[in-house]
Design a protein around this motif. Structure first.
Motif, PDB file in Angstrom:
ATOM      1  N   MET A  80       0.839  -1.198   0.000  1.00 31.50           N
ATOM      2  CA  MET A  80       0.000   0.000   0.000  1.00 31.50           C
ATOM      3  C   MET A  80       0.873   1.245   0.000  1.00 31.50           C
ATOM      4  N   ARG A  81       0.499   2.198  -0.829  1.00 35.45           N
ATOM      5  CA  ARG A  81       1.224   3.467  -0.864  1.00 35.45           C
ATOM      6  C   ARG A  81       0.836   4.252   0.388  1.00 35.45           C
ATOM      7  N   THR A  82       1.827   4.566   1.213  1.00 33.74           N
ATOM      8  CA  THR A  82       1.590   5.066   2.565  1.00 33.74           C
ATOM      9  C   THR A  82       2.258   6.409   2.794  1.00 33.74           C
ATOM     10  N   ALA A  83       1.516   7.321   3.439  1.00 28.42           N
ATOM     11  CA  ALA A  83       2.078   8.592   3.891  1.00 28.42           C
ATOM     12  C   ALA A  83       2.071   8.614   5.411  1.00 28.42           C
TER      13      ALA A  83
ATOM     14  N   ILE B  54       4.132  -2.359   2.646  1.00 29.71           N
ATOM     15  CA  ILE B  54       3.769  -0.990   2.305  1.00 29.71           C
ATOM     16  C   ILE B  54       4.967  -0.311   1.646  1.00 29.71           C
ATOM     17  N   GLU B  55       4.675   0.788   0.959  1.00 30.45           N
ATOM     18  CA  GLU B  55       5.726   1.659   0.428  1.00 30.45           C
ATOM     19  C   GLU B  55       5.481   3.052   1.000  1.00 30.45           C
ATOM     20  N   ILE B  56       6.401   3.524   1.815  1.00 30.52           N
ATOM     21  CA  ILE B  56       6.265   4.866   2.382  1.00 30.52           C
ATOM     22  C   ILE B  56       6.679   5.861   1.310  1.00 30.52           C
ATOM     23  N   VAL B  57       5.687   6.558   0.759  1.00 35.22           N
ATOM     24  CA  VAL B  57       5.944   7.422  -0.404  1.00 35.22           C
ATOM     25  C   VAL B  57       6.091   8.890  -0.031  1.00 35.22           C
ATOM     26  N   ALA B  58       5.704   9.267   1.190  1.00 43.23           N
ATOM     27  CA  ALA B  58       5.781  10.676   1.585  1.00 43.23           C
ATOM     28  C   ALA B  58       5.699  10.792   3.092  1.00 43.23           C
TER      29      ALA B  58
ATOM     30  N   MET C 219      -1.582  14.306  -0.714  1.00 45.76           N
ATOM     31  CA  MET C 219      -1.829  12.861  -0.662  1.00 45.76           C
ATOM     32  C   MET C 219      -2.372  12.349  -1.987  1.00 45.76           C
ATOM     33  N   ARG C 220      -3.196  13.153  -2.639  1.00 45.55           N
ATOM     34  CA  ARG C 220      -3.713  12.743  -3.948  1.00 45.55           C
ATOM     35  C   ARG C 220      -2.573  12.694  -4.977  1.00 45.55           C
ATOM     36  N   GLU C 221      -1.687  13.669  -4.924  1.00 45.05           N
ATOM     37  CA  GLU C 221      -0.540  13.686  -5.835  1.00 45.05           C
ATOM     38  C   GLU C 221       0.339  12.453  -5.648  1.00 45.05           C
ATOM     39  N   ASN C 222       0.409  11.968  -4.411  1.00 45.89           N
ATOM     40  CA  ASN C 222       1.246  10.796  -4.109  1.00 45.89           C
ATOM     41  C   ASN C 222       0.470   9.483  -4.169  1.00 45.89           C
ATOM     42  N   GLN C 223      -0.805   9.556  -4.602  1.00 45.21           N
ATOM     43  CA  GLN C 223      -1.649   8.363  -4.747  1.00 45.21           C
ATOM     44  C   GLN C 223      -1.642   7.512  -3.473  1.00 45.21           C
ATOM     45  N   VAL C 224      -1.858   8.187  -2.354  1.00 42.95           N
ATOM     46  CA  VAL C 224      -1.777   7.536  -1.050  1.00 42.95           C
ATOM     47  C   VAL C 224      -2.988   6.634  -0.809  1.00 42.95           C
ATOM     48  N   GLU C 225      -2.709   5.453  -0.269  1.00 44.45           N
ATOM     49  CA  GLU C 225      -3.756   4.478   0.065  1.00 44.45           C
ATOM     50  C   GLU C 225      -3.910   4.270   1.567  1.00 44.45           C
TER      51      GLU C 225
END
Length: 200
Positions: free
Chosen positions: A1-4, A28-32, A75-81
């Protein structure tokens, strides 16, 4: 899951999550990583791990609602889930919660519903409880009031100070938060109203 991750302080829970992701314990992938504080240690830890960071300081916005709208855009820009609060010291507003398309988790240093809010360890010592601990919960519009995912008890010792109790609870927090995030990411958490079931 793309995670912030949002954090306000030194970022020890953020660091534990980064290390768990690196060791493949977390799917998970911590994207931001973001903060409401310019000098937050959490931002430094995230940068050192190669995670993009942003600061959402309230002084840069006309009001809290504008600040939270910017967080949602980020969060939308980073496609956060999935959003994880790791020592984030602001309660997210009702409009943010209504617009959030992702689950939000938080870790709190008490056995909720006991001692919500700031200085939970101090509250526990002043009340004289014999057992404290920590709680991972879904975030709702209240103060530390969302449905509980996992809890773990930590005994309160006669000689405990606020600092000593905080450190012993923090060690449990790192492990418990990682486990709760793992369960959510694997789809093993079923939420029905306030009840949370852990699926086998």
């Amino acid at each position: 899951m793309r995670t912030a991750i949002l954090a306000s302080g030194r970022g020890s829970n953020l660091q534990a999550l980064i290390e768990a992701q690196r060791s493949a314990k977390l799917p998970i992938e911590i994207v931001a990583a973001g903060s409401d504080q310019f000098g937050a240690g959490a931002l430094k830890r995230a940068k050192e791990a190669g995670i993009p960071t942003r600061v959402f300081h309230i002084s840069d916005y006309p009001d809290r609602q504008a600040q939270e709208q910017d967080i949602l855009i980020w969060m939308r820009e980073n496609q956060v889930e999935l959003l994880l609060l790791a020592g984030y010291m602001r309660v997210l507003g009702s409009q943010f919660m209504r617009q959030a398309w992702f689950p939000i988790l938080n870790i709190h240093p008490s056995l909720l519903p006991a001692f919500p809010g700031l200085h939970a360890q101090r509250q526990a010592l002043e009340y004289g409880v014999k057992i404290s601990g920590c709680t991972v919960h879904f975030v709702d519009e209240g103060l530390d009031s969302g449905p509980i995912i996992l809890q773990e008890a930590v005994p309160v010792l006669a000689e405990d100070t606020e600092e000593g109790l905080s450190q012993r609870i923090l060690a449990v927090e790192h492990r418990l938060y990682t486990e709760a995030v793992r369960l959510v990411a694997l789809g093993k958490v079923n939420r029905i109203g306030r009840r949370v079931q852990i699926l086998q």
